[in-house]
Design an enzyme around this catalytic site. Structure first.
Site, mmCIF file in Angstrom:
data_model
loop_
_atom_site.group_PDB
_atom_site.id
_atom_site.type_symbol
_atom_site.label_atom_id
_atom_site.label_comp_id
_atom_site.label_asym_id
_atom_site.label_seq_id
_atom_site.Cartn_x
_atom_site.Cartn_y
_atom_site.Cartn_z
ATOM 1 N N TYR A 196 33.376 23.112 55.470
ATOM 2 C CA TYR A 196 34.306 23.676 54.481
ATOM 3 C C TYR A 196 33.922 25.117 54.171
ATOM 4 O O TYR A 196 32.794 25.559 54.434
ATOM 5 C CB TYR A 196 34.303 22.846 53.191
ATOM 6 N N CYS A 197 34.890 25.859 53.609
ATOM 7 C CA CYS A 197 34.654 27.221 53.133
ATOM 8 C C CYS A 197 35.635 27.487 51.992
ATOM 9 O O CYS A 197 36.245 26.549 51.476
ATOM 10 C CB CYS A 197 34.799 28.246 54.261
ATOM 11 N N THR A 198 35.812 28.713 51.582
ATOM 12 C CA THR A 198 36.615 29.008 50.392
ATOM 13 C C THR A 198 38.094 28.700 50.579
ATOM 14 O O THR A 198 38.707 27.975 49.795
ATOM 15 C CB THR A 198 36.453 30.483 49.989
ATOM 16 N N GLY A 207 39.484 28.256 54.022
ATOM 17 C CA GLY A 207 39.732 27.620 55.310
ATOM 18 C C GLY A 207 39.575 28.506 56.526
ATOM 19 O O GLY A 207 39.411 28.012 57.644
ATOM 20 N N ILE A 223 38.228 25.148 49.633
ATOM 21 C CA ILE A 223 37.964 24.695 48.272
ATOM 22 C C ILE A 223 39.164 24.923 47.364
ATOM 23 O O ILE A 223 39.453 24.109 46.479
ATOM 24 C CB ILE A 223 36.726 25.431 47.715
#
Length: 455
Positions: free
Chosen positions: A198-200, A202, A227
């Site tokens: 995951y990241c902020t 995508g 997120i």
């Protein structure tokens, strides 16, 4: 034809306050084959400038990566500027969890070699062979699988204030650093584990998932929309948030709260805190975490030396930082010798639940205000000490805290305890009304009338 930002941040902030518009902070990205990035960039700037859109956007031959602030009333018009391009039809716009009208104060659209600096040679693998996208509910379920390894592909200063439970959080300054580290440490689990990333928003996972599949990882999954979208779905579907703490964002806010867990510490005294600031010394600008008490004691600075510098005359400060290149050094907060409280991190130990420092009251941002322009000066009745204003937008109510501002008047504040609207006693005035009330100073025709709103 304007192709670049011409206003300073202060000038733009004043215009936003005067306009009194609600703005939306959002982000989006799209991979595509853009033949002429410079023309694409110029066309976007012209359209977005017309809509009073602000933000930071990178375009390249491979696509677009944007973080924006858009007037709420122009949201659909902004979407239309994107959907004229086939590769952005139906694009998801990740609207921020927390809103701030001043999240961005300039419109910057830059042409780059890549929309994310990943250090990869895209010609060596199939960038379209990505991992399986998961929605919030699916992501939560896979987190509970004992055969899952979850990896945070953000940087150390992002994961420090918020992350998914049990996530591996690389202690890196840049995305490109994390790729070889994760590949090496997880090499023995290419086939027997599910790699969940995951990241902020995508975008980093789009490239990372394809890279890890190329490297032989068989079961690769990624959080769709990152997120930001995860939080939206959690709220909409009443799901448990497995993400704890704050989500770091790259705008004026520097973070948006997801849960009431504080998992970080002030970098100066060590007390539970997750508020990022940049050092008040412009020649340093170090990004670090500082609690209210340390902020007051250190005047927003990271060190005694920086506190000494900000007390110097402005011209002397400029001389001190002349020719000094800071660049990404501002993000090396965990490694700065100026900060007294640091934690040693070993992220590749056996994954264990994150220990969360729960507090009874979460420290909030200091309350700020928004100035909303409602009218302009019409007349001043000298003998009665009464000012007259024409209401041009919004409305004025009895009990409002008002600001009368002008080149000669300066900024005067007062609470409106009585007024007349079109010559009669009233408690509310709307667009087109003429309002009169007593003032302890002279107003002028150049004066503007604002109401204040706490945010």
């Amino acid at each position: 034809m304007q192709l670049y930002n011409t206003l300073s941040a202060d000038e733009r902030a004043q215009l936003i306050e005067q306009a009194g518009q609600k703005r939306l902070t959002l982000s989006f990205y799209a991979y595509a084959n853009i033949q002429d990035p410079q023309k694409f960039r110029d066309d976007l700037f012209i359209e977005w400038n017309r809509l009073d859109a602000l933000g930071r956007t990178y375009v390249a031959h491979e696509g677009i990566n944007a973080q924006m602030s858009v007037p709420a009333e122009n949201f659909e018009a902004f979407r239309e500027t994107l959907e004229v391009y086939d590769f952005m039809k139906g694009i998801r716009l990740n609207v921020a969890v927390e809103q701030d009208d001043l999240s961005f104060l300039k419109l910057t659209v830059k042409v780059r070699k890549k929309i994310v600096a990943d250090g990869l040679d895209d010609a060596t693998f199939d960038v379209t062979n990505k991992g399986i996208h998961l929605k919030a509910q699916e992501f939560n379920e896979l987190l509970e699988d004992p055969d899952t390894i979850v990896v945070d592909f953000r940087n150390h200063y992002e994961s420090e204030i918020g992350r998914f439970k049990n996530a591996i959080t690389p202690d890196v300054d840049t995305f490109r650093e994390s790729l070889p580290i994760i590949e090496q440490q997880l090499a023995a689990h290419k086939e027997d584990k599910k790699l969940l990333m995951y990241c902020t928003g995508g975008i980093r996972c789009e490239k990372a998932s394809a890279f890890f599949k190329h490297k032989g990882f068989k079961n690769v999954f990624q959080l769709e929309g990152g997120i930001i979208e995860y939080t939206r779905q959690v709220k909409a579907e009443n799901l448990e948030s497995k993400f704890i703490g704050k989500n770091f964002v790259f705008d004026h806010r520097l973070g948006e709260r997801i849960t009431d867990d504080i998992i970080a510490n002030c970098h100066q005294c060590g007390k539970p805190c997750d508020t990022h600031i940049n050092c008040a010394n412009e020649g340093c600008h170090l990004l670090f975490i500082q609690c209210d008490e340390c902020a007051e004691k250190m005047h927003g600075c990271c060190s005694d030396r920086c506190m000494e510098i900000i007390q110097l005359p402005v011209e002397e400060q400029k001389k001190l930082r002349q020719g000094v290149q800071k660049g990404n050094l501002i993000f090396k907060k965990g490694k700065s010798s100026a900060l007294t409280f640091k934690k040693e991190r070993n992220i590749f130990e056996e994954v264990k639940p994150v220990r969360v420092a729960k507090v009874t009251e979460i420290r909030k941002k200091k309350q700020t205000e928004r100035k909303i322009l409602v009218g302009k000066g019409q007349h001043y009745f000298t003998k009665a000490s009464v000012a007259q204003f024409l209401i041009e937008q919004k409305q004025l109510n009895m009990g409002d805290e008002i600001i009368i501002q002008g080149p000669t008047t300066g900024e005067e504040r007062m609470v409106l305890h009585s007024m007349k609207v079109n010559g009669k006693e009233a408690t509310k005035a709307v667009e087109g009304d003429k309002v009169t009330f007593e003032v302890p100073f002279r107003i002028r025709l150049s004066d503007q009338l604002f109401v204040t709103e706490k945010i």
